[in-house]
Design a protein around this motif. Sequence first.
Motif, PDB file in Angstrom:
ATOM      1  N   UNK A 122       1.033  -0.981   0.013  1.00 45.08           N
ATOM      2  CA  UNK A 122      -0.111   0.158   0.222  1.00 45.08           C
ATOM      3  C   UNK A 122       0.572   1.205   0.076  1.00 45.08           C
ATOM      4  N   UNK A 123       0.532   2.146  -0.780  1.00 46.35           N
ATOM      5  CA  UNK A 123       1.691   3.406  -1.197  1.00 46.35           C
ATOM      6  C   UNK A 123       0.170   4.308  -0.345  1.00 46.35           C
ATOM      7  N   UNK A 124       1.452   4.844   1.284  1.00 49.24           N
ATOM      8  CA  UNK A 124       0.832   5.881   1.609  1.00 49.24           C
ATOM      9  C   UNK A 124       1.397   7.145   1.261  1.00 49.24           C
ATOM     10  N   UNK A 125       0.453   8.403   1.380  1.00 45.25           N
ATOM     11  CA  UNK A 125       0.691   9.961   0.413  1.00 45.25           C
ATOM     12  C   UNK A 125       2.166  10.239   1.777  1.00 45.25           C
ATOM     13  N   UNK A 126       1.918   9.979   2.687  1.00 43.76           N
ATOM     14  CA  UNK A 126       3.347  10.171   3.497  1.00 43.76           C
ATOM     15  C   UNK A 126       5.232   9.817   2.792  1.00 43.76           C
ATOM     16  N   UNK A 127       5.495   9.186   1.788  1.00 39.87           N
ATOM     17  CA  UNK A 127       6.481   8.727   1.237  1.00 39.87           C
ATOM     18  C   UNK A 127       6.881   7.578   2.194  1.00 39.87           C
ATOM     19  N   UNK A 128       6.595   6.654   1.880  1.00 42.93           N
ATOM     20  CA  UNK A 128       6.695   5.437   2.549  1.00 42.93           C
ATOM     21  C   UNK A 128       5.635   4.412   2.317  1.00 42.93           C
ATOM     22  N   UNK A 129       5.576   3.126   2.220  1.00 48.17           N
ATOM     23  CA  UNK A 129       4.531   2.009   1.598  1.00 48.17           C
ATOM     24  C   UNK A 129       5.353   0.808   3.358  1.00 48.17           C
ATOM     25  N   UNK A 130       3.537   0.507   3.220  1.00 45.80           N
ATOM     26  CA  UNK A 130       3.184  -0.508   3.444  1.00 45.80           C
ATOM     27  C   UNK A 130       2.989  -2.193   2.853  1.00 45.80           C
ATOM     28  N   UNK A 131       4.030  -2.873   3.989  1.00 52.00           N
ATOM     29  CA  UNK A 131       3.715  -4.040   3.398  1.00 52.00           C
ATOM     30  C   UNK A 131       2.386  -4.604   4.242  1.00 52.00           C
ATOM     31  N   UNK A 132       1.405  -5.918   3.544  1.00 57.30           N
ATOM     32  CA  UNK A 132       1.043  -6.760   4.515  1.00 57.30           C
ATOM     33  C   UNK A 132       1.222  -7.990   3.714  1.00 57.30           C
ATOM     34  N   UNK A 133       1.742  -8.925   5.062  1.00 57.02           N
ATOM     35  CA  UNK A 133       2.330 -10.235   4.885  1.00 57.02           C
ATOM     36  C   UNK A 133       1.412 -10.933   4.861  1.00 57.02           C
ATOM     37  N   UNK A 134       0.874 -12.234   4.715  1.00 59.29           N
ATOM     38  CA  UNK A 134      -0.039 -13.599   4.866  1.00 59.29           C
ATOM     39  C   UNK A 134       0.374 -14.996   5.530  1.00 59.29           C
ATOM     40  N   UNK A 135       2.005 -14.720   5.135  1.00 59.73           N
ATOM     41  CA  UNK A 135       2.205 -16.101   5.507  1.00 59.73           C
ATOM     42  C   UNK A 135       3.476 -15.858   7.155  1.00 59.73           C
ATOM     43  N   UNK A 136       3.540 -16.887   7.536  1.00 64.59           N
ATOM     44  CA  UNK A 136       4.214 -17.174   9.107  1.00 64.59           C
ATOM     45  C   UNK A 136       5.244 -17.075   8.827  1.00 64.59           C
ATOM     46  N   UNK A 137       5.739 -17.329   7.198  1.00 70.33           N
ATOM     47  CA  UNK A 137       7.143 -17.884   7.123  1.00 70.33           C
ATOM     48  C   UNK A 137       7.865 -16.964   6.856  1.00 70.33           C
ATOM     49  N   UNK A 138       7.404 -15.770   7.052  1.00 67.08           N
ATOM     50  CA  UNK A 138       8.145 -14.792   6.585  1.00 67.08           C
ATOM     51  C   UNK A 138       8.885 -14.460   7.339  1.00 67.08           C
ATOM     52  N   UNK A 139       8.868 -15.122   8.977  1.00 69.05           N
ATOM     53  CA  UNK A 139       9.134 -14.985  10.151  1.00 69.05           C
ATOM     54  C   UNK A 139      10.094 -16.421  10.998  1.00 69.05           C
ATOM     55  N   UNK A 140      11.063 -16.279  11.478  1.00 71.57           N
ATOM     56  CA  UNK A 140      11.752 -17.949  12.263  1.00 71.57           C
ATOM     57  C   UNK A 140      10.632 -18.048  12.901  1.00 71.57           C
ATOM     58  N   UNK A 141      10.018 -17.585  13.988  1.00 68.85           N
ATOM     59  CA  UNK A 141       9.556 -17.565  14.924  1.00 68.85           C
ATOM     60  C   UNK A 141       8.523 -16.649  15.266  1.00 68.85           C
ATOM     61  N   UNK A 142       6.730 -17.154  15.724  1.00 62.47           N
ATOM     62  CA  UNK A 142       5.992 -16.387  15.888  1.00 62.47           C
ATOM     63  C   UNK A 142       5.690 -16.071  17.788  1.00 62.47           C
TER      64      UNK A 142
END
Length: 205
Positions: A113-133
């Motif tokens: 998501x592109x914000x008007x604050x000149x940075x983006x927000x990533x939405x990730x749905x896969x828990x395997x993106x981290x090593x541990x919850x």
Amino acid sequence: MLFHYHFWTPYVEETEKFYKNIGFRISQRIGKYQGDFQAFNPPLTWDDFRDKSIIFRIIEARKGAINITFGYGKKIKFDHIGFLVSENEQNIICEKADKMNWTVAKGERRTFITTPYHFRIELQTSEDIVDSMNDNIKIQKLKLETKRKGLEDDLSILFGTPIKNIQTIIGNTVTITEAVIKDSLPKKLVDPNGVIISNESLHSI
């Protein structure tokens, strides 16, 4: 869950070394070499490829429920923060972003998501993106500098609840000034891109 941030930086090797020194593991390195994107993942070390003029697109450092990425840029530039959400939460957030006239780019594994604050927000749905919850190691808070007011209110609208682990200050640039993590760091440190890394027990923002 806030789990991620990404920078472009001329200090790629230095940034990797910094995060390795505080206990992060390097999970991947993808770089452009001789016109093609290739993997230079561990167990390869910088001594194996430092002289090959690789332009790194992404290097990923992981620790617990934290995922930090960085790639080569001519100057230091903060690109985005990331949240781990369910598929249903992602759909609701994207609908709200559309109503706010924020640009949504949906992908199979992640959405930006592109914000008007000149940075983006990533939405990730896969828990395997981290090593541990496991909550024992996570991003507790991020302090962002922005050029305009309203980010915290807009995040509350976007996510449907106050995002208490994002705090903003108004300044002349757009960046992360401090990351407070739930970990066992002995003192405040500063990464090569100017981000203060501190322990929640040592400092509260």
